[in-house]
Design an enzyme around this catalytic site. Structure first.
Site, short mmCIF file in Angstrom:
data_model
loop_
_atom_site.label_atom_id
_atom_site.label_comp_id
_atom_site.label_asym_id
_atom_site.label_seq_id
_atom_site.Cartn_x
_atom_site.Cartn_y
_atom_site.Cartn_z
N GLY A 51 -1.90 -86.77 32.61
CA GLY A 51 -0.65 -87.49 32.40
C GLY A 51 -0.96 -88.82 31.74
N CYS A 78 -8.04 -84.82 34.52
CA CYS A 78 -7.77 -86.16 34.02
C CYS A 78 -6.95 -86.98 35.03
CB CYS A 78 -7.09 -86.06 32.65
SG CYS A 78 -7.24 -87.59 31.71
N TYR A 79 -5.70 -87.33 34.73
CA TYR A 79 -4.90 -88.09 35.70
C TYR A 79 -4.83 -87.35 37.04
CZ TYR A 79 -0.99 -90.43 37.98
OH TYR A 79 -0.20 -91.10 38.89
N HIS A 165 -10.49 -82.35 29.33
CA HIS A 165 -9.43 -81.32 29.29
C HIS A 165 -10.01 -79.93 29.02
CE1 HIS A 165 -5.93 -83.95 29.60
NE2 HIS A 165 -6.71 -84.85 29.02
N GLU A 167 -8.38 -77.23 29.05
CA GLU A 167 -7.35 -76.34 28.51
C GLU A 167 -7.24 -76.38 26.99
OE1 GLU A 167 -6.99 -79.11 30.10
OE2 GLU A 167 -5.20 -80.26 29.56
N ASP A 223 14.54 -62.91 21.55
CA ASP A 223 14.79 -63.29 22.93
C ASP A 223 16.02 -62.58 23.52
OD1 ASP A 223 12.76 -64.93 22.22
OD2 ASP A 223 13.97 -66.75 22.11
N SER A 224 17.11 -62.60 22.76
CA SER A 224 18.31 -61.97 23.33
C SER A 224 18.18 -60.46 23.34
CB SER A 224 19.58 -62.43 22.61
OG SER A 224 19.61 -62.00 21.28
N LYS A 365 6.89 -67.28 24.29
CA LYS A 365 7.34 -66.39 23.21
C LYS A 365 6.45 -65.15 23.05
CE LYS A 365 10.23 -66.08 19.66
NZ LYS A 365 11.66 -66.43 19.73
#
Ligand code: XMP
Length: 509
Positions: A51, A78-79, A165, A167, A223-224, A365
Site C-alpha cells: 500500500g 511490503c506495507y 513484490h 506478484e 460478459d453478458s 476477464k
C-alpha cells in the site's frame, strides 16, 4: 480459499491473478474486516497487500491485529509486512533512501517461501519504510544490499513477510514463492477451475432465485453472453434476456446473436427493435458526450418498458466483473457495488426495484472467457473483441445518419473479415474503423471523386487502461486499404491511427 487484505496497493489485482493462476480461489477484502468475519470465511491463508501509506501516518490503513492470531498462515507484502511486524512489536523506520526497482536477493535458507527459489534472484522493490527490529520469534530469511530484512519469517506461527513484490513480473521467481505459500505452507489444493466455479455458481443461483424470474440485459458481448448461459444452465426458461437493437450495431449482429444464443441454446430472448427511436433522438447531434447521454437515456427507457412486460420478474442479472468491484472498494471503506458510469445498465435496478444478481463478480476477464468455453459458448462469442455500448455512434465522428451508418457497417465488416483471416483477431485488443466528418478528392478510373475518409484503429492492450497502436504489417494495411476503397462506394481514402493510450483513447469519441 485465500483472503487478500487490501491496503491500497496498485498491485492488488495482480496478487489475486497470481493466486487464481495457481487454481486457488481468492477474495479481496478491505482492512476493516474483523477477526470474527475472517474466522467465518475460514481461509487457508491470508495475504496482506502492499500500500502507498507509511504505518506512522495517522490515516494509514489498519487491520484488526487479532487476525494475526487466528492460527491462519499470513504472507505480508511490503506495507502488509510492515504492518504485521509493527503490530507484533517490531519496529519500522523510514529508510535512508527510497528503494525502487530491481534488487538482488540473497536467500539464507532455501525453505518456506524460498523452498524452490535460487540462492540469488532478482526481486522488485518499491518502498520508503523498512523494518529495523523484529518481533520475538521472527528471523531474517533473505536480504538485499540495501535491505537487510528483505524477507522475514516466524515459521512456527506461519507468519511470513516480503519487503519486495513477488506478484509482479519483475520478480521472476515470485510465482514460485506464492506457490510455496499456497501449497506447502497453507496446504491449498489447486482445485479452482471454471468447471468447479460453474457447478457452484449454478447451485447458488438456484438457491437464491428459487422459482422466480430473472431479467438480463444482453449486449452481445462476452460478459453478458456468459452471464446468460450460466443463468440459463441454472434456471432455464425462468431467465428472459432483453436485447435492444439500437440501430448502432454491426452488420448482422442481432441475427448472429439470435443464432448463437436462442437457436442453439434455447435461451429466451426478447429482441426489441428500437432503431428508429435512437436515430431520431440522435438526429443532428455531433457532440460525443451528448451522443453517449442520449443513447444511455433511450436505452433505459426502452429497456424499462420491455422489462415491465415481463410479469413477476424479481431479479436483474448483470455481467459485472471483479475489476469493476475491486475498483469500487476503497482501502479504508467497505465494498460498495458502484458500477462504472459507462456501463450501460448501471442505474437500472434502483429505479426498477429488482434485486441484483452478478454471478461473474469475482471473475477476471480471462476467467470469464474460460468459463464461456467450459459452458460451451461459441468461439466467436468467447473471443469477441470489446464493442462499446454506444456502438457505431461513437465511431461516426459528426452526425449519425442512416447513410453514414451503412457505409461504416460495410467497412467494419470488411475490416473484421480481413483481420480474422490474417489471424490477428485474437491478438488485437480491438480493431475497428472510424468514419471521419471529412471528404477528400480522389480519382477513380478517369473520374474525380469527392468522398469520405475512414480511419483504421487497431490496438494491443491488456486491460484497456493503456493501449498501443498495433504494428500491423504494411502489406496487410495496403491490401486492406485497397479492398475498402475499391469495394465500398462512398470511401476514397483510408488512414491508419498511430496514437497510443494515453494520451489518446482507444475510441475516437
Ligand atoms: P477508451 O476509448 O476510453 O475505451 O480508451 C476503453 C475501453 O472501453 C470501451 N468503451 C466502452 N464500453 N460502453 C462500453 O461498454 C461505453 O460507453 C464505452 N466507451 C468506451 C472501449 O471500446 C475500450 O475497450
Amino acid at each position: 480459499m485465500i483472503l487478500i487484505i487490501d491496503f491500497g496497493s496498485q498491485y492488488n489485482q495482480l496478487i489475486a491473478r497470481r493466486v487464481r493462476e495457481c487454481h486457488v480461489y481468492c477474495q479481496i477484502e478491505p482492512p476493516g474486516i474483523h477477526a470474527d468475519q475472517v474466522r467465518a470465511l475460514a481461509p487457508e491463508g491470508i495475504i496482506l497487500s502492499g500500500g502507498p501509506a507509511s504505518i506512522y501516518e495517522k490515516t494509514s490503513p489498519r487491520m484488526d491485529p487479532a487476525i494475526l492470531d487466528l492460527g491462519i498462515p499470513v504472507l505480508g507484502i511490503c506495507y502488509g509486512m510492515q504492518f504485521m511486524i509493527h503490530a507484533l512489536g517490531g519496529s519500522v523506520k523510514r529508510a535512508d533512501k527510497r528503494e525502487y526497482g530491481f534488487a538482488s536477493l540473497t536467500v539464507r535458507r532455501r525453505s518456506g517461501l524460498f523452498a524452490n527459489v535460487d540462492k540469488h534472484t532478482d526481486v522488485w522493490m518499491s518502498h520508503g519504510d523498512a523494518i529495523t527490529a523484529l518481533p520475538k520469534g521472527f528471523t531474517i530469511t533473505a536480504s538485499t544490499a540495501n535491505t537487510p530484512m528483505a524477507a522475514v519469517a516466524n515459521t512456527r506461527k506461519k507468519l511470513f513477510g516480503l519487503q519486495f513484490h513477488p506478484e509482479v513480473h519483475h520478480t521472476p521467481q515470485g510465482k514460485r514463492m506464492i506457490r510455496s505459500f499456497l501449497f506447502d505452507i497453507c496446504g491449498c489444493k489447486p482445485s479452482w477451475t471454471m468447471k468447479s466455479f460453474a457447478r457452484t455458481a449454478v447451485q447458488q443461483i438456484r438457491d437464491e432465485v428459487g422459482d422466480r424470474k430473472v431479467i438480463l440485459g444482453l449486449s452481445g458481448g462476452v460478459d453478458s453472453s456468459v452471464t446468460a448461459v450460466l443463468l440459463h444452465r441454472a434456471i432455464g426458461r425462468q431467465l428472459t434476456c432483453i436485447f435492444v437493437d439500437n440501430g448502432l450495431l454491426r452488420l448482422n449482429e442481432a441475427r448472429q446473436l439470435r443464432e448463437r444464443l436462442s437457436r442453439h441454446l434455447d435461451i429466451r430472448i426478447r429482441f426489441v427493435r428500437a432503431q428508429g427511436r435512437f436515430l431520431k433522438a440522435l438526429k443532428g447531434v455531433v457532440n460525443p458526450e451528448k451522443k453517449r447521454k442520449i443513447i444511455g437515456r433511450v436505452f433505459m427507457e426502452v429497456f424499462e418498458a420491455e422489462a415491465a412486460k415481463i410479469k413477476g420478474a424479481e431479479f436483474l442479472a448483470q455481467g459485472t466483473l471483479y475489476p469493476d468491484v475491486i475498483e469500487s472498494v476503497s482501502a479504508f471503506g467497505g465494498p460498495t457495488s458502484v458500477i462504472k458510469s459507462h456501463h450501460n445498465v448501471g442505474g437500472l435496478p434502483r429505479k426498477m426495484k429488482l434485486k441484483l444478481i452478478e454471478p461473474l463478480k469475482y471473475l477476471f476477464k480471462d476467467e470469464v472467457r474460460q468459463l464461456g468455453k467450459t459452458l460451451g459458448l461459441a468461439d466467436e462469442l468467447v473471443w469477441r473483441q470489446p464493442f462499446p455500448g454506444p456502438g457505431l455512434a461513437i465511431r461516426i465522428i459528426g452526425e449519425i445518419t442512416p447513410k453514414r451508418l451503412a457505409v461504416l457497417r460495410k467497412v467494419d465488416d470488411l475490416l473484421l473479415e480481413e483481420i480474422r483471416s490474417a489471424g490477428y483477431y485474437k491478438r488485437l485488443w480491438q480493431s475497428f474503423a472510424v468514419l471521419l466528418p471529412l471528404k477528400s478528392v480522389g480519382v477513380m478510373g478517369d473520374r474525380r471523386t469527392y468522398e469520405n475518409i475512414v480511419a483504421i484503429r487497431a490496438v494491443t492492450s491488456k486491460d484497456a487502461m493503456t493501449a498501443d497502436w498495433a504494428r500491423l504489417p504494411h502489406k496487410f494495411l495496403a491490401a486492406l486499404s485497397n479492398r475498402i476503397i475499391n469495394e465500398i462506394s462512398g470511401v476514397n481514402r483510408v488512414v491508419y491511427d498511430i496514437s497510443s493510450k494515453p494520451p489518446s483513447t482507444i475510441e475516437w469519441e
